[in-house]
Design a protein around this motif. Structure first.
Motif, PDB file in Angstrom:
ATOM      1  N   GLU A 271       0.765  -1.148  -0.039  1.00  0.00           N
ATOM      2  CA  GLU A 271       0.043   0.027   0.029  1.00  0.00           C
ATOM      3  C   GLU A 271       0.987   1.269   0.085  1.00  0.00           C
ATOM      4  N   ALA A 272       2.033   1.196   0.851  1.00  0.00           N
ATOM      5  CA  ALA A 272       3.068   2.341   0.727  1.00  0.00           C
ATOM      6  C   ALA A 272       3.645   2.573  -0.628  1.00  0.00           C
ATOM      7  N   TYR A 273       3.810   1.600  -1.265  1.00  0.00           N
ATOM      8  CA  TYR A 273       4.466   1.423  -2.522  1.00  0.00           C
ATOM      9  C   TYR A 273       3.596   1.970  -3.683  1.00  0.00           C
ATOM     10  N   LYS A 274       2.317   1.586  -3.501  1.00  0.00           N
ATOM     11  CA  LYS A 274       1.093   2.199  -4.267  1.00  0.00           C
ATOM     12  C   LYS A 274       0.952   3.489  -4.115  1.00  0.00           C
ATOM     13  N   GLU A 275       0.988   4.056  -2.893  1.00  0.00           N
ATOM     14  CA  GLU A 275       0.631   5.681  -2.678  1.00  0.00           C
ATOM     15  C   GLU A 275       1.764   6.193  -3.274  1.00  0.00           C
ATOM     16  N   ARG A 276       3.182   5.786  -2.911  1.00  0.00           N
ATOM     17  CA  ARG A 276       4.430   6.633  -3.326  1.00  0.00           C
ATOM     18  C   ARG A 276       4.271   6.608  -5.011  1.00  0.00           C
ATOM     19  N   VAL A 277       3.890   5.606  -5.513  1.00  0.00           N
ATOM     20  CA  VAL A 277       4.090   5.622  -7.048  1.00  0.00           C
ATOM     21  C   VAL A 277       2.835   6.527  -7.534  1.00  0.00           C
ATOM     22  N   THR A 278       1.753   6.217  -6.941  1.00  0.00           N
ATOM     23  CA  THR A 278       0.483   7.156  -7.216  1.00  0.00           C
ATOM     24  C   THR A 278       1.041   8.833  -7.169  1.00  0.00           C
ATOM     25  N   LEU A 279       1.691   9.067  -6.127  1.00  0.00           N
ATOM     26  CA  LEU A 279       1.997  10.510  -5.845  1.00  0.00           C
ATOM     27  C   LEU A 279       3.150  10.976  -6.872  1.00  0.00           C
ATOM     28  N   GLU A 280       4.193   9.965  -7.021  1.00  0.00           N
ATOM     29  CA  GLU A 280       5.179  10.255  -8.107  1.00  0.00           C
ATOM     30  C   GLU A 280       4.658  10.307  -9.230  1.00  0.00           C
ATOM     31  N   ALA A 281       3.755   9.842  -9.799  1.00  0.00           N
ATOM     32  CA  ALA A 281       2.958   9.616 -11.041  1.00  0.00           C
ATOM     33  C   ALA A 281       2.316  11.325 -11.314  1.00  0.00           C
ATOM     34  N   ARG A 282       1.534  11.431 -10.034  1.00  0.00           N
ATOM     35  CA  ARG A 282       0.773  12.478 -10.222  1.00  0.00           C
ATOM     36  C   ARG A 282       1.783  13.804  -9.993  1.00  0.00           C
ATOM     37  N   GLY A 283       2.788  13.852  -9.386  1.00  0.00           N
ATOM     38  CA  GLY A 283       3.855  15.023  -9.509  1.00  0.00           C
ATOM     39  C   GLY A 283       4.406  15.009 -11.144  1.00  0.00           C
ATOM     40  N   GLU A 284       4.635  13.831 -11.762  1.00  0.00           N
ATOM     41  CA  GLU A 284       5.044  13.960 -12.831  1.00  0.00           C
ATOM     42  C   GLU A 284       4.181  14.617 -13.898  1.00  0.00           C
ATOM     43  N   VAL A 285       2.744  14.219 -13.718  1.00  0.00           N
ATOM     44  CA  VAL A 285       1.997  14.698 -14.689  1.00  0.00           C
ATOM     45  C   VAL A 285       1.964  16.098 -14.199  1.00  0.00           C
ATOM     46  N   GLU A 286       1.831  16.511 -13.083  1.00  0.00           N
ATOM     47  CA  GLU A 286       1.615  17.932 -13.050  1.00  0.00           C
ATOM     48  C   GLU A 286       2.942  18.858 -13.508  1.00  0.00           C
ATOM     49  N   ARG A 287       4.269  18.133 -13.360  1.00  0.00           N
ATOM     50  CA  ARG A 287       5.343  18.779 -13.885  1.00  0.00           C
ATOM     51  C   ARG A 287       5.155  18.946 -15.362  1.00  0.00           C
ATOM     52  N   PHE A 288       4.817  17.903 -16.293  1.00  0.00           N
ATOM     53  CA  PHE A 288       4.807  17.955 -17.485  1.00  0.00           C
ATOM     54  C   PHE A 288       3.531  18.956 -18.091  1.00  0.00           C
ATOM     55  N   GLU A 289       2.523  18.836 -17.245  1.00  0.00           N
ATOM     56  CA  GLU A 289       1.449  20.069 -17.695  1.00  0.00           C
ATOM     57  C   GLU A 289       1.969  21.335 -17.394  1.00  0.00           C
ATOM     58  N   LYS A 290       2.803  21.581 -16.342  1.00  0.00           N
ATOM     59  CA  LYS A 290       3.457  22.845 -16.414  1.00  0.00           C
ATOM     60  C   LYS A 290       4.606  23.197 -17.631  1.00  0.00           C
ATOM     61  N   LEU A 291       5.172  22.076 -17.880  1.00  0.00           N
ATOM     62  CA  LEU A 291       6.264  22.172 -18.795  1.00  0.00           C
ATOM     63  C   LEU A 291       5.705  22.241 -20.310  1.00  0.00           C
ATOM     64  N   LEU A 292       4.515  21.838 -20.506  1.00  0.00           N
ATOM     65  CA  LEU A 292       3.813  21.887 -21.954  1.00  0.00           C
ATOM     66  C   LEU A 292       3.769  23.244 -22.516  1.00  0.00           C
ATOM     67  N   PRO A 293       3.367  24.343 -21.744  1.00  0.00           N
ATOM     68  CA  PRO A 293       3.230  25.461 -22.311  1.00  0.00           C
ATOM     69  C   PRO A 293       4.776  25.995 -22.805  1.00  0.00           C
ATOM     70  N   GLU A 294       5.732  25.698 -21.868  1.00  0.00           N
ATOM     71  CA  GLU A 294       7.238  26.226 -22.395  1.00  0.00           C
ATOM     72  C   GLU A 294       7.510  25.454 -23.427  1.00  0.00           C
ATOM     73  N   TYR A 295       7.072  24.171 -23.709  1.00  0.00           N
ATOM     74  CA  TYR A 295       7.721  23.390 -24.964  1.00  0.00           C
ATOM     75  C   TYR A 295       6.969  24.027 -26.200  1.00  0.00           C
ATOM     76  N   GLN A 296       5.645  24.492 -25.894  1.00  0.00           N
ATOM     77  CA  GLN A 296       4.912  24.875 -27.109  1.00  0.00           C
ATOM     78  C   GLN A 296       5.440  26.189 -27.423  1.00  0.00           C
ATOM     79  N   ALA A 297       6.076  26.935 -26.632  1.00  0.00           N
ATOM     80  CA  ALA A 297       6.585  28.354 -26.801  1.00  0.00           C
ATOM     81  C   ALA A 297       8.042  28.136 -27.530  1.00  0.00           C
TER      82      ALA A 297
END
Length: 391
Positions: A271-297
């Motif tokens: 359960e801890a590994y699941k929670e950690r992977v889920t949070l890391e994935a969410r962090g990666e998603v948020e990071r790429f969502e913030k990076l997308l406008p920069e990449y498009q620019a």
């Protein structure tokens, strides 16, 4: 003055009334007893005799009767102990129960039989008996009892102890006859003992023996001597089976909590590994969502930056540095701090970069800077065109 002095008329003072002179002997004893009998008879209302020997015989008989009455009265005193009760029989018939203490009975008329009601008595029964599965076993029982009603114990049956003995033998044979041999010899001994006790109470209840059974002991049970060795082997095998079962149960009780603990720990880790992977994935998603406008620019700049960051992350744990050089060849060299660490840890000689290596590194850095400046200028033009056209 003495009654027999010379010159004294002592005949009047002679206690024996000796009127026959000084030479007369002592008085007659019969006359003395006769006078005593007359006085004694007068006390009890009789007439004093005036002569003969009849008075003397009546006095003696009366005296003997009085002595006999005193002896008879004293002979009737008896004591009943604290743990006993006395059964008083009057001319052979039950009269009463005497309590503990000093008591009196009419001798030759009453008789006392002491009965101990507090002592625990015992008797046993044994013999070869046939079981329900048609096997012969030797059984020995012992019963303990005490008297609760002295009258019933003495008069309800001819011999209460013998009646109890016969009842015990009957109850024991009945219970053993309705039990299997294994139950009598091994596992069912307590059940057989309790059933024998209950059966014995049912048998003696209608007879009113005045007894109470306090305990029944199963002393011994064994097979006949001819098959004793085989039965010993069978009993040993049964004991081994029970021992193995207990050991298995103990092992199961020991290993089961440990396994449950491991399962719980693994579940929590998962359960801890699941929670950690889920949070890391969410962090990666948020990071790429913030990076997308920069990449498009600025796609090229962003791509180059992502590449550099990735290479920095990959090569950060390595002591070697790779430099990308146009033309296809890569030059590999060690930084000076790593060289010093190697010199401190190893005594082997290390090759230092020469003048050609430094010159090639300088040209590589200049080419890289020029390339980056061209990319930045292209990005600026792209931004001016994009935002300028937008206006």
């Amino acid at each position: 003055m003495a009654w027999n002095e010379p010159g004294n008329n002592g005949n009047d003072n002679d206690p024996w009334k000796n009127r026959g002179g000084k030479d007369q002997g002592p008085p007659d004893l019969d006359e003395v007893f006769r006078k005593f009998g007359n006085k004694f008879g007068g006390i009890f209302g009789g007439k004093p005799g005036k002569g003969g020997n009849g008075g003397v015989g009546g006095a003696g008989l009366t005296f003997i009767i009085l002595i006999a009455l005193v002896v008879w009265a004293l002979s009737g005193i008896y004591t009943v102990k604290e743990a006993e009760r006395g059964i008083v029989l009057q001319f052979g018939k039950f009269a009463r129960i005497s309590e503990p203490g000093l008591r009196w009975k009419a001798t030759f008329i009453e008789r006392v039989i002491p009965i101990d009601i507090e002592a625990v008595r015992s008797l046993s029964a044994s013999g070869f008996m046939l079981t329900e599965d048609e096997n012969v076993v030797s059984v020995e029982f012992e019963v303990q009892y005490r008297v609760v009603d002295p009258r019933l114990y003495r008069f309800s049956v001819t011999d209460a102890d013998h009646s109890l003995q016969q009842s015990l033998d009957s109850a024991l044979r009945y219970v053993v006859g309705h039990s299997r041999m294994d139950e009598v010899l091994t596992t069912g001994r307590e059940v057989v003992r309790q059933r024998t006790w209950d059966e014995l109470n049912e048998i003696i209840e209608p007879y009113n023996l005045g007894l109470i059974v306090t305990d029944v002991n199963f002393k011994d049970s064994r097979p006949p001597a001819e098959v004793k060795d085989a039965f010993d082997d069978a009993i040993a095998a049964q004991e081994d089976e029970e021992r193995f079962i207990r050991e298995a149960e103990a092992y199961a009780k020991e290993i089961e909590p440990r396994a449950r603990g491991q399962v719980t720990r693994m579940t929590q880790e998962a359960e801890a590994y699941k929670e950690r992977v889920t949070l890391e994935a969410r962090g990666e998603v948020e990071r790429f969502e913030k990076l997308l406008p920069e990449y498009q620019a600025a796609k090229e700049v962003t791509r180059q930056r992502l590449y550099i960051d990735a290479m920095e992350q990959v090569l950060s744990s390595s002591s070697k540095v790779l430099v990308d050089v146009e033309g296809g060849n890569n030059m590999m060299y060690l930084p000076l701090d790593k060289i010093m660490q190697s010199q401190g840890g190893n005594s082997a000689p290390v090759r230092l970069p020469n003048k050609n290596d430094l010159e090639q590194l300088r040209r590589t850095l200049e080419q890289s800077q020029s390339k980056n400046s061209s990319v930045n200028s292209g990005g600026d033009r792209y931004d001016r065109d994009r935002f300028g056209n937008g206006r």
